[in-house]
Write a protein that holds these residues in place. Sequence first.
Motif, short mmCIF file in Angstrom:
data_model
loop_
_atom_site.label_atom_id
_atom_site.label_comp_id
_atom_site.label_asym_id
_atom_site.label_seq_id
_atom_site.Cartn_x
_atom_site.Cartn_y
_atom_site.Cartn_z
N SER A 58 -7.92 -23.81 46.65
CA SER A 58 -6.82 -22.91 46.97
C SER A 58 -7.29 -21.47 46.96
CB SER A 58 -5.69 -23.09 45.96
OG SER A 58 -4.69 -22.13 46.17
N GLY A 59 -6.58 -20.63 47.69
CA GLY A 59 -6.87 -19.20 47.68
C GLY A 59 -6.21 -18.48 46.52
N THR A 60 -5.19 -19.08 45.92
CA THR A 60 -4.47 -18.39 44.86
C THR A 60 -4.69 -19.01 43.49
OG1 THR A 60 -2.50 -19.71 45.29
CG2 THR A 60 -2.66 -17.58 46.41
N ARG A 61 -5.28 -20.19 43.43
CA ARG A 61 -5.63 -20.83 42.16
C ARG A 61 -7.12 -21.16 42.21
NH1 ARG A 61 -1.19 -23.58 39.35
NH2 ARG A 61 0.67 -23.40 40.60
N THR A 62 -7.78 -21.03 41.10
CA THR A 62 -9.18 -21.42 41.07
C THR A 62 -9.27 -22.93 40.83
OG1 THR A 62 -9.43 -21.15 38.68
CG2 THR A 62 -9.80 -19.19 40.06
N VAL A 63 -10.42 -23.50 41.13
CA VAL A 63 -10.63 -24.92 40.88
C VAL A 63 -10.47 -25.21 39.39
CG1 VAL A 63 -12.30 -26.80 41.00
CG2 VAL A 63 -12.05 -25.23 42.92
N ALA A 64 -10.91 -24.29 38.53
CA ALA A 64 -10.75 -24.48 37.08
C ALA A 64 -9.27 -24.53 36.71
CB ALA A 64 -11.46 -23.36 36.32
N ASP A 65 -8.46 -23.67 37.31
CA ASP A 65 -7.01 -23.69 37.05
C ASP A 65 -6.43 -25.04 37.41
OD1 ASP A 65 -7.00 -21.03 36.25
OD2 ASP A 65 -6.36 -20.29 38.21
N VAL A 66 -6.77 -25.54 38.59
CA VAL A 66 -6.25 -26.82 39.04
C VAL A 66 -6.76 -27.93 38.13
CG1 VAL A 66 -6.23 -28.49 40.93
CG2 VAL A 66 -5.94 -26.06 41.41
N GLY A 67 -8.04 -27.88 37.77
CA GLY A 67 -8.61 -28.89 36.87
C GLY A 67 -7.89 -28.93 35.54
N SER A 68 -7.56 -27.76 35.00
CA SER A 68 -6.85 -27.75 33.72
C SER A 68 -5.44 -28.29 33.87
CB SER A 68 -6.82 -26.33 33.13
OG SER A 68 -5.98 -25.49 33.89
N LEU A 69 -4.79 -28.02 35.00
CA LEU A 69 -3.45 -28.57 35.24
C LEU A 69 -3.49 -30.09 35.33
CD1 LEU A 69 -2.09 -26.05 37.86
CD2 LEU A 69 -1.32 -26.30 35.49
N GLY A 122 5.51 -22.21 44.16
CA GLY A 122 5.51 -21.16 45.17
C GLY A 122 4.15 -20.72 45.65
N ALA A 123 3.06 -21.24 45.08
CA ALA A 123 1.71 -20.85 45.47
C ALA A 123 1.08 -21.95 46.32
CB ALA A 123 0.85 -20.60 44.24
N PRO A 124 0.39 -21.59 47.42
CA PRO A 124 -0.23 -22.61 48.26
C PRO A 124 -1.38 -23.32 47.56
CG PRO A 124 -0.85 -20.43 49.02
CD PRO A 124 0.13 -20.23 47.91
N LEU A 125 -1.48 -24.63 47.80
CA LEU A 125 -2.55 -25.43 47.24
C LEU A 125 -3.01 -26.40 48.32
CD1 LEU A 125 -4.11 -26.10 44.58
CD2 LEU A 125 -2.39 -27.86 44.19
N ILE A 126 -4.31 -26.42 48.58
CA ILE A 126 -4.90 -27.30 49.59
C ILE A 126 -5.39 -28.55 48.87
CG2 ILE A 126 -6.62 -27.54 51.41
CD1 ILE A 126 -4.51 -25.26 51.76
N LEU A 127 -4.93 -29.73 49.33
CA LEU A 127 -5.31 -31.00 48.71
C LEU A 127 -6.09 -31.84 49.71
CD1 LEU A 127 -1.87 -31.81 47.07
CD2 LEU A 127 -3.86 -30.73 46.00
N LEU A 187 7.54 -28.47 44.50
CA LEU A 187 6.64 -29.03 43.49
C LEU A 187 6.45 -28.06 42.33
CD1 LEU A 187 3.91 -30.59 45.79
CD2 LEU A 187 5.65 -31.81 44.48
N GLN A 188 6.25 -28.62 41.16
CA GLN A 188 5.96 -27.84 39.95
C GLN A 188 4.58 -28.26 39.45
OE1 GLN A 188 8.38 -25.55 39.13
NE2 GLN A 188 9.34 -26.35 40.97
N ASP A 189 4.01 -27.48 38.53
CA ASP A 189 2.69 -27.80 37.98
C ASP A 189 2.62 -29.23 37.47
OD1 ASP A 189 1.49 -25.41 38.59
OD2 ASP A 189 1.77 -24.55 36.59
N GLY A 190 3.67 -29.73 36.84
CA GLY A 190 3.67 -31.08 36.28
C GLY A 190 3.50 -32.17 37.32
#
Length: 146
Positions: free
Chosen positions: A129-140, A84-89, A114-117
């Motif tokens: 992304s505006g709602t996730r940090t790059v570190a959050d995405v990197g850990s995912l 549910g959160a926007p992510l720019i790829l 889509l899900q985190d997995g």
Amino acid sequence: MWGTEPQARQLPLLVFVHLHTRSWFSFGAGGSSPEALATRAAELGQPALGLTDLHGVYGMVRFQKACKAMDLHAVVGAEVLVDGAPLILLARSPTGYRDLCSLLTRAHLASAGLQDGDLALLGERIAISGTRTVADVGSLIGDAQT
């Protein structure tokens, strides 16, 4: 796009480039054609431009042709919703573009979105992304690949 880079030019010390731009292919969220976006970026002296339409790469061929005509580097991407959160790829290579298209197909086929997995496919891309940090995405991504 890849392999045929625009001619080298003298760039100012600080360069601003739009990496999250929507065209009229993002129905209800963007109003300009890919060609108009490339033309305006060239008028502003930007060396590159990113196109990140919602849930697809529908205008990418027109965008790449327009960027080539304007001597701009085309940055290929899309905006998706993950949990549910926007992510720019943004694709970094042809392999990244392939992975991006696979992820978009998965998003269109999944009734729950889509899900985190699903981020395991991000191997050749960077994400912002505006709602996730790059570190959050990197850990995912790291969690999905280990």
